[in-house]
Design a protein around this motif. Structure first.
Motif, PDB file in Angstrom:
ATOM      1  N   MET A  75      46.388  60.499  62.198  1.00 15.04           N
ATOM      2  CA  MET A  75      46.660  59.082  62.112  1.00 15.04           C
ATOM      3  C   MET A  75      45.369  58.363  61.758  1.00 15.04           C
ATOM      4  O   MET A  75      44.330  58.608  62.358  1.00 15.04           O
ATOM      5  CB  MET A  75      47.190  58.591  63.452  1.00 15.04           C
ATOM      6  CG  MET A  75      48.154  57.449  63.318  1.00 15.04           C
ATOM      7  SD  MET A  75      48.944  57.142  64.880  1.00 15.04           S
ATOM      8  CE  MET A  75      50.477  58.011  64.691  1.00 15.04           C
ATOM      9  N   PRO A  76      45.395  57.499  60.746  1.00 13.29           N
ATOM     10  CA  PRO A  76      44.152  56.829  60.359  1.00 13.29           C
ATOM     11  C   PRO A  76      43.694  55.855  61.421  1.00 13.29           C
ATOM     12  O   PRO A  76      44.507  55.292  62.158  1.00 13.29           O
ATOM     13  CB  PRO A  76      44.532  56.089  59.071  1.00 13.29           C
ATOM     14  CG  PRO A  76      46.007  55.929  59.138  1.00 13.29           C
ATOM     15  CD  PRO A  76      46.533  57.082  59.941  1.00 13.29           C
ATOM     16  N   GLY A  77      42.378  55.656  61.481  1.00 15.82           N
ATOM     17  CA  GLY A  77      41.810  54.778  62.493  1.00 15.82           C
ATOM     18  C   GLY A  77      42.172  53.316  62.285  1.00 15.82           C
ATOM     19  O   GLY A  77      42.272  52.554  63.235  1.00 15.82           O
ATOM     20  N   LEU A  78      42.352  52.929  61.038  1.00 17.16           N
ATOM     21  CA  LEU A  78      42.673  51.529  60.758  1.00 17.16           C
ATOM     22  C   LEU A  78      44.125  51.428  60.301  1.00 17.16           C
ATOM     23  O   LEU A  78      44.593  52.237  59.508  1.00 17.16           O
ATOM     24  CB  LEU A  78      41.742  50.975  59.676  1.00 17.16           C
ATOM     25  CG  LEU A  78      40.258  50.919  60.039  1.00 17.16           C
ATOM     26  CD1 LEU A  78      39.427  50.492  58.836  1.00 17.16           C
ATOM     27  CD2 LEU A  78      40.020  49.988  61.217  1.00 17.16           C
ATOM     28  N   ASP A  79      44.795  50.421  60.797  1.00 15.93           N
ATOM     29  CA  ASP A  79      46.201  50.209  60.480  1.00 15.93           C
ATOM     30  C   ASP A  79      46.355  49.904  58.981  1.00 15.93           C
ATOM     31  O   ASP A  79      45.790  48.947  58.470  1.00 15.93           O
ATOM     32  CB  ASP A  79      46.706  49.038  61.341  1.00 15.93           C
ATOM     33  CG  ASP A  79      48.219  48.930  61.290  1.00 15.93           C
ATOM     34  OD1 ASP A  79      48.827  49.543  60.386  1.00 15.93           O
ATOM     35  OD2 ASP A  79      48.784  48.231  62.156  1.00 15.93           O
ATOM     36  N   ARG A  80      47.112  50.749  58.307  1.00 15.07           N
ATOM     37  CA  ARG A  80      47.258  50.594  56.857  1.00 15.07           C
ATOM     38  C   ARG A  80      48.178  49.436  56.483  1.00 15.07           C
ATOM     39  O   ARG A  80      48.111  48.893  55.399  1.00 15.07           O
ATOM     40  CB  ARG A  80      47.830  51.880  56.247  1.00 15.07           C
ATOM     41  CG  ARG A  80      46.894  53.064  56.328  1.00 15.07           C
ATOM     42  CD  ARG A  80      45.705  52.850  55.398  1.00 15.07           C
ATOM     43  NE  ARG A  80      44.858  54.036  55.361  1.00 15.07           N
ATOM     44  CZ  ARG A  80      43.764  54.197  56.086  1.00 15.07           C
ATOM     45  NH1 ARG A  80      43.392  53.258  56.927  1.00 15.07           N
ATOM     46  NH2 ARG A  80      43.032  55.287  55.976  1.00 15.07           N
ATOM     47  N   ALA A  81      49.069  49.074  57.400  1.00 11.06           N
ATOM     48  CA  ALA A  81      50.091  48.088  57.049  1.00 11.06           C
ATOM     49  C   ALA A  81      49.632  46.652  57.294  1.00 11.06           C
ATOM     50  O   ALA A  81      50.183  45.717  56.739  1.00 11.06           O
ATOM     51  CB  ALA A  81      51.368  48.367  57.842  1.00 11.06           C
ATOM     52  N   ARG A  82      48.615  46.528  58.169  1.00 11.57           N
ATOM     53  CA  ARG A  82      48.237  45.193  58.572  1.00 11.57           C
ATOM     54  C   ARG A  82      47.528  44.425  57.440  1.00 11.57           C
ATOM     55  O   ARG A  82      46.743  44.992  56.697  1.00 11.57           O
ATOM     56  CB  ARG A  82      47.304  45.300  59.780  1.00 11.57           C
ATOM     57  CG  ARG A  82      47.155  44.009  60.496  1.00 11.57           C
ATOM     58  CD  ARG A  82      46.706  44.249  61.909  1.00 11.57           C
ATOM     59  NE  ARG A  82      46.139  43.026  62.445  1.00 11.57           N
ATOM     60  CZ  ARG A  82      45.387  42.985  63.535  1.00 11.57           C
ATOM     61  NH1 ARG A  82      45.113  44.101  64.170  1.00 11.57           N
ATOM     62  NH2 ARG A  82      44.923  41.847  63.968  1.00 11.57           N
ATOM     63  N   GLU A  83      47.826  43.156  57.342  1.00 15.27           N
ATOM     64  CA  GLU A  83      47.233  42.347  56.274  1.00 15.27           C
ATOM     65  C   GLU A  83      46.168  41.414  56.823  1.00 15.27           C
ATOM     66  O   GLU A  83      46.293  40.878  57.922  1.00 15.27           O
ATOM     67  CB  GLU A  83      48.316  41.538  55.562  1.00 15.27           C
ATOM     68  CG  GLU A  83      49.223  42.434  54.745  1.00 15.27           C
ATOM     69  CD  GLU A  83      50.331  41.675  54.060  1.00 15.27           C
ATOM     70  OE1 GLU A  83      50.737  40.618  54.588  1.00 15.27           O
ATOM     71  OE2 GLU A  83      50.790  42.139  53.008  1.00 15.27           O
ATOM     72  N   TRP A  84      45.137  41.240  56.022  1.00 10.32           N
ATOM     73  CA  TRP A  84      43.999  40.426  56.433  1.00 10.32           C
ATOM     74  C   TRP A  84      43.729  39.368  55.374  1.00 10.32           C
ATOM     75  O   TRP A  84      43.945  39.583  54.193  1.00 10.32           O
ATOM     76  CB  TRP A  84      42.754  41.299  56.602  1.00 10.32           C
ATOM     77  CG  TRP A  84      42.913  42.371  57.605  1.00 10.32           C
ATOM     78  CD1 TRP A  84      43.254  43.667  57.362  1.00 10.32           C
ATOM     79  CD2 TRP A  84      42.761  42.246  59.020  1.00 10.32           C
ATOM     80  NE1 TRP A  84      43.316  44.367  58.542  1.00 10.32           N
ATOM     81  CE2 TRP A  84      43.023  43.521  59.575  1.00 10.32           C
ATOM     82  CE3 TRP A  84      42.435  41.197  59.870  1.00 10.32           C
ATOM     83  CZ2 TRP A  84      42.960  43.756  60.937  1.00 10.32           C
ATOM     84  CZ3 TRP A  84      42.370  41.438  61.225  1.00 10.32           C
ATOM     85  CH2 TRP A  84      42.635  42.711  61.751  1.00 10.32           C
ATOM     86  N   GLU A  85      43.197  38.261  55.811  1.00 10.26           N
ATOM     87  CA  GLU A  85      42.851  37.176  54.901  1.00 10.26           C
ATOM     88  C   GLU A  85      41.373  37.301  54.551  1.00 10.26           C
ATOM     89  O   GLU A  85      40.509  37.086  55.405  1.00 10.26           O
ATOM     90  CB  GLU A  85      43.162  35.845  55.603  1.00 10.26           C
ATOM     91  CG  GLU A  85      43.414  34.669  54.699  1.00 10.26           C
ATOM     92  CD  GLU A  85      44.525  34.903  53.682  1.00 10.26           C
ATOM     93  OE1 GLU A  85      45.510  35.608  54.019  1.00 10.26           O
ATOM     94  OE2 GLU A  85      44.397  34.408  52.550  1.00 10.26           O
ATOM     95  N   PHE A  86      41.091  37.679  53.310  1.00 12.20           N
ATOM     96  CA  PHE A  86      39.705  37.903  52.897  1.00 12.20           C
ATOM     97  C   PHE A  86      39.149  36.660  52.209  1.00 12.20           C
ATOM     98  O   PHE A  86      39.728  36.149  51.249  1.00 12.20           O
ATOM     99  CB  PHE A  86      39.628  39.107  51.956  1.00 12.20           C
ATOM    100  CG  PHE A  86      38.273  39.355  51.377  1.00 12.20           C
ATOM    101  CD1 PHE A  86      37.202  39.700  52.176  1.00 12.20           C
ATOM    102  CD2 PHE A  86      38.062  39.242  50.002  1.00 12.20           C
ATOM    103  CE1 PHE A  86      35.948  39.916  51.635  1.00 12.20           C
ATOM    104  CE2 PHE A  86      36.807  39.465  49.454  1.00 12.20           C
ATOM    105  CZ  PHE A  86      35.748  39.810  50.268  1.00 12.20           C
ATOM    106  N   VAL A  87      38.028  36.148  52.720  1.00 13.41           N
ATOM    107  CA  VAL A  87      37.393  34.961  52.137  1.00 13.41           C
ATOM    108  C   VAL A  87      36.069  35.378  51.498  1.00 13.41           C
ATOM    109  O   VAL A  87      35.122  35.733  52.200  1.00 13.41           O
ATOM    110  CB  VAL A  87      37.111  33.902  53.231  1.00 13.41           C
ATOM    111  CG1 VAL A  87      36.550  32.627  52.601  1.00 13.41           C
ATOM    112  CG2 VAL A  87      38.371  33.616  54.024  1.00 13.41           C
ATOM    113  N   PRO A  88      35.979  35.371  50.187  1.00 12.69           N
ATOM    114  CA  PRO A  88      34.738  35.834  49.539  1.00 12.69           C
ATOM    115  C   PRO A  88      33.578  34.897  49.840  1.00 12.69           C
ATOM    116  O   PRO A  88      33.761  33.685  49.975  1.00 12.69           O
ATOM    117  CB  PRO A  88      35.078  35.781  48.044  1.00 12.69           C
ATOM    118  CG  PRO A  88      36.549  35.668  47.969  1.00 12.69           C
ATOM    119  CD  PRO A  88      37.002  34.974  49.213  1.00 12.69           C
TER     120      PRO A  88
END
Lengths: 460, 614
Positions: free
Chosen positions: B111-124
């Protein structure tokens, strides 16, 4: 798959057998060892390489020979057949019925090594168990799902205490399915017989499962016995939703069996010749206590061990104390003075105490009262020690009061009958009653309103 | 075909498996063992045999079973989603494992350490066309309400930002493309990093700032600096874990990394259930919002326990690189050392002391050295730190054993726990006579700026009073308390007040669990003022018993329960103490001062020396 039989034993050293020219053996696999006289013992695979297998025999290796010993690999790990019918039964250390009853028709067969509980799945133990023993309930309370060992020593009445706890344990205000799993390792017939009779007398045997490896049973079998008991407990707790109390006695013999295997394998020893992995090994047993979120049942463990030379720093009690959630220590000194149960309350500890007591569980004053009793008793004992050196006249008036308190505390609070089942309310009232021996201004750990309320109450 | 490239098992002994025929095996490569693909790591190579330590139960494995190479080292995934996670020793999320596998941990879970399905808001933060170097911040993700996750250019990379895309992403998405000398490189939301290699930084500096833990005996007597190292050795029942938990709860670090390494399952449960309920005094958010947990309990496989501290420190380094102050706690390093010993034993290595491998000291030192206060990579030259607090569980409480000794050689702060204190219910049971902190000098300098000039002074006086008490106790034990001069009795009383009213702290009390540095100062001032003023009163002929039994002392005893909002009450009380002691002195006019005999006079001089600096 056809089970192959091997006649290729090359070495027999203590409990270990080296078998050669073996194909397809697996680590941890169950092994049948057929003795030259036809009798069959069990063993398991400790180490396996391309054509050599190291087998540990659970049976005494006396009578085995290089030429005519037959080894059969069973293709599975050691298992315990379980069903509701295990209740009320007595088994040997390897899970075979020895009470003359029928074989168990299994619901399931469980690998006795079990799997670790996911820490995320655990629920924190917080239900107070009333054992009816003041020294435990009042000061070092047992909580459902806890592992609380008894550190004893030879000649002390740990068996009587364990039987009393098993007999009287109840959770306040609830009627639930409750059972006892008893794992005996290397104890004498008399001790085992005492437990069986105790359980019979109180009809507790109906809700008990007993695994018996006695002093004259093969020592190696002891390595499997606690695992058998805990597997049965897990089945009762998590498949049948029961609250299970597991008593394991005597862990010292278990550790000695481990040491024997380790020595036979010529492993680098840790302290006092015990293997370096003793901590990990014990943890795989003790950590099989607990509660699981959403599960109705629970496993509470009371392992008993005898401290060699009454030494708490010996590796067995030491490593046990690092794993378990506290310890109940028995004292030879109290025993000598005919105090039963001889619980040395000061070094005893229940780590889950704060979560298990208080308002809604026992009573809101429980925590403060127990701290007050602890510190007053400690001070009283110090005063008495001082009196031994300097004479009673050297004590201040207050110290004398504390010394007197500690005597009464031992005599009334700690000491109780073997068949006396004290309610928690009784225990707490007794504690308040004893505090009357002390000047009010010295009672710093209880609150003023608690003194008003409870000390008055106990006066009525 | 995978099968063609795989090796096969030739031997299984506990957690150690020996495999043959692996294509080009390298030390510390990760492999998958057996048909259920258990995780393992190569720890020794001999000819074509590779010794593999397996992170899961090896029951059922046997010769001939396949071993698959993965071509990489044991690595962790670093990206948004680490905070609030609960991992095992090799970064598998225990909460997700429970969902898929049930209440017991089964084997071979991938099982990967980071949740693959979760979405994040990326601010450059960086823009197209920007020139960036390794460690530069490309953009941010609000990981939790408290933690702003800074996505950085991975080490070893630099160039021009070709494209960067803000908005909603999953961790596997590419968020930026950087054109480097070697061509365009896609940068994703996460990077992998081998756990046994320390992440790079620009340079290290000496730790200066105090890590405030809210624990009086720690912060005032034996303070720890951000980026420093500390160890807590103590026998069982002396309260190591309670201290560790208290630090995790109240330390003024940005990120807390708690490694439960070979300890009790219920203790981890305690953390898991309690932390979401507790509010961080600095941010006002639940403590879990800044915490990463690694739980490898004592009954979980021993090799994964060995890996767990590396997994933890690597995650800590990642947050340090963002410019955060991280507090990492390992409970207990002894269990980790025991895992080393067990593996070493299986490898049939020649043992050093008590069966521990000869490289125990080196490994321990290398681990603690990953702590520190550093200037991070990146052109903004931000700083970050990792503070490491390791508990040690010496067998029988004997501090001369190898793990404690090896640890003491590398750490700068030593909090020695004692069961004698724990039996007396003195918590935290840190023995003030044996403990030390080598950051004291640096930190004391800051106190005079941040708190008050005389904090340093009072601390050292409190220490000498405690030291004096220990000497006097000897006398009391031999000839009784009556043999002491009034001055000596006052020292005993003052020391008792320092112990009970200042050092003792109830981790389970809502108010007492945490003391700000300011409260610590005021409380110590209160206690020491009593000692000083009582001394003066005594000199003017007051009766020692009248001082000892003064009703104000009860209020001093409960002063620690004053709320952080009402700290002026402590100052007021200090004033009252001064007045009250004056009254005591004045209440006995005309009475002659006690004529000191020579021994008592000597003592009096000594005590005066202690107090004269006020």
């Amino acid at each position: 798959m056809a089970i192959k039989e091997y006649l290729t034993v090359r070495e027999i050293v203590g409990p270990l057998l080296l078998v050669e020219e073996v194909e397809g053996a697996k680590y941890g696999e169950l092994v049948e060892v057929q003795f030259p006289d036809g009798s069959i013992g069990m063993g398991n695979v400790l180490e396996v390489s391309t054509d050599k297998v190291l087998v540990q025999s659970f049976e005494d290796t006396r009578g085995l020979s290089i030429g005519s010993t037959r080894i059969r690999f069973k293709g599975r790990a050691m298992e315990l057949p379980v069903s509701r019918d295990i209740l009320g039964r007595v088994f040997d250390g390897l899970g075979n019925p020895i009470d003359g009853g029928p074989e168990i028709i299994p619901d399931r067969r469980l690998d006795i090594n079990g799997n670790p509980i996911n820490p995320y799945a655990r629920d924190y133990p917080s239900d107070f168990i009333q054992t009816g023993v003041s020294a435990i309930d009042g000061l070092n309370p047992l909580v459902r799902g806890q592992k609380l060992p008894v550190f004893s020593a030879s000649g002390l009445p740990h068996s009587r205490l364990a039987a009393q706890v098993a007999r009287q344990s109840a959770v306040l205000g609830r009627e639930e399915e409750f059972s006892v799993v008893f794992g005996a390792m290397g104890i004498t017939f008399e001790e085992a017989d005492y437990f069986i009779n105790e359980f019979r007398k109180t009809a507790a045997i109906e809700r008990s499962v007993l695994f018996m490896n006695l002093a004259n049973d093969p020592a190696m079998e002891r390595i499997a016995t606690p695992r058998m008991a805990l597997t049965a407990a897990e089945y009762l707790a998590f498949d049948l939703d029961m609250h299970v109390l597991v008593i394991l006695t005597d862990m010292t013999y278990y550790c000695e069996a481990l040491r024997e295997v380790s020595a036979a394998r010529k492993e680098v020893p840790g302290r006092r010749g015990y293997p370096g992995y003793l901590y990990t090994d014990l943890a795989t047993l003790y950590e099989r206590a607990g509660r699981i979120k959403g599960a109705k049942g629970s496993i509470t463990q009371i392992p008993i061990l005898t401290m060699p030379e009454d030494d708490k720093t010996h590796p067995i009690p030491d490593l046990t104390g690092y794993i378990t959630e506290g310890q109940i220590i028995l004292s030879r000194e109290l025993h000598r003075r005919a105090v039963y149960p001889p619980i040395d309350v000061l070094p005893s500890l229940s780590r889950l105490k704060e979560k298990g007591i208080g308002e809604g569980k026992t009573r809101e004053d429980h925590s403060n009262l127990s701290n007050q009793l602890f510190s007053a008793y400690a001070r009283g004992k110090e005063a008495k020690e001082l009196a031994v050196i300097l004479g009673e006249s050297a004590l201040t008036e207050e110290d004398k009061q504390f010394a007197r308190f500690s005597e009464e505390f031992e005599e009334q609070f700690i000491k109780q009958g073997e068949f006396e089942n004290r309610t928690i309310d009784f225990t707490l009232a007794l504690g308040w009653d004893l505090l009357k021996l002390l000047p009010r201004q010295e009672l710093k750990r209880v609150k003023q309103d608690q003194i008003e309320r409870y000390m008055k109450q106990s006066e009525e | 075909m995978v099968a063609e490239q795989s090796g096969e098992i030739v031997k299984v002994a506990g957690p150690l498996v020996i495999a043959r025929g692996l294509p080009d095996p390298r030390m510390y490569d990760l492999v998958r063992v057996g048909p259920s693909r258990l995780m393992g790591e190569i720890i020794e190579l001999r000819g074509e045999n590779a010794s593999v330590q397996v992170y899961e139960e090896t029951g059922g494995l046997g010769p001939g079973d396949p071993v698959f190479p993965t071509g990489g080292a044991l690595s962790v995934e670093l990206g948004p989603g680490l905070i609030e996670s609960v991992y095992d020793g090799v970064q598998r999320p225990l909460d997700l494992i429970r969902e898929s596998e049930g209440n017991f941990i089964t084997r071979g879970v991938e099982m990967p350490g980071l949740d693959r399905a979760r979405e994040w808001e990326f601010v450059p933060v960086a823009a197209e066309g920007d020139q960036v170097e390794e460690g530069d911040i490309l953009g941010t993700v609000q990981e939790t309400p408290v933690v702003e996750h800074r996505l950085m250019v991975p080490p070893g990379l630099g160039g021009r930002v070709e494209s960067i895309s803000g908005g909603t992403h999953r961790v596997t998405d590419t968020v930026a493309v950087i054109s480097t000398e070697r061509g365009d490189v896609e940068v994703g939301m996460f990077q992998s990093w081998p756990v046994r290699r320390a992440r790079p930084y620009r340079d290290k500096r000496s730790p200066r700032r105090q890590l405030v833990t809210g624990q009086r005996v720690i912060d005032t007597l034996f303070p720890l600096a951000m980026g420093g190292t500390a160890c807590i050795p103590g026998p069982f029942g002396s309260g190591k874990t309670v201290v560790q938990h208290a630090i995790a709860k109240w330390a003024n670090a940005d990120i807390i990394l708690f490694i439960g390494c070979g300890e009790r399952g219920n203790e981890m449960t305690d953390v898991l259930l309690e932390f979401p309920e507790l509010i961080d005094p600095y941010s006002g958010e639940p403590l879990t919002k800044r915490t990463v947990l690694i739980a490898n309990t004592s009954n979980m496989p021993v090799a994964a326990r060995e890996a767990s501290v590396y997994t933890g420190v690597t995650i800590a380094e990642y947050y340090r690189d963002m410019g955060y102050n991280v507090a990492l706690q390992a409970d207990s390093t002894s269990r980790w050392a025991e895992a080393l010993r067990e593996i070493s034993g299986r490898l049939e290595e020649m043992p050093g002391e008590e069966g521990y491998p000869a490289y125990l000291g080196t490994r321990l030192a290398a681990f603690y050295e990953r702590a520190g206060y550093a200037t991070c990579l990146g052109s903004d030259k931000r700083t970050g730190s990792i503070t490491v607090v390791g508990s040690v569980s010496p067998p029988g409480g004997d501090l001369s054993e190898p793990v404690t000794q090896a640890t003491l050689r590398v750490v700068k702060v030593f909090w020695g726990l004692e069961d004698r204190l724990a039996f007396r219910r003195h918590f935290p049971a840190i023995n003030w006579l044996i403990s030390y902190s080598q950051y004291l000098e640096e930190i004391e300098k800051r106190w005079s700026e941040d708190i008050n000039d005389d904090f340093k002074q009072m601390r050292s006086e409190a220490m000498s009073v405690l030291q004096r008490e220990a000497e006097l106790e000897e006398i009391v034990r031999l000839i009784g308390v009556e043999a002491l001069s009034p001055g000596e009795r006052l020292v005993m009383e003052t020391a008792k007040s320092v112990r009970e009213d200042f050092l003792q702290q109830n981790a389970f009390d809502e108010i007492d669990a945490y003391s700000s540095l300011r409260k610590q100062y005021l409380l110590l001032k209160l206690v020491m003022t009593f000692g000083l003023e009582a001394r003066k009163a005594l000199e003017e002929g007051a009766d020692i018993l009248e001082i000892i039994r003064h009703p104000l002392r009860e209020r001093i005893a409960s002063a620690k329960y004053v709320r952080e909002d009402d700290l002026e009450e402590l100052e007021a009380l200090t004033g009252e103490v001064v007045r009250a002691m004056k009254q005591v002195a004045e209440g006995v006019p005309g009475r002659e001062a006690v004529v000191p005999d020579s021994a008592a006079k000597k003592e009096r001089e000594r005590v005066e020396k202690i107090f004269e600096t006020y």
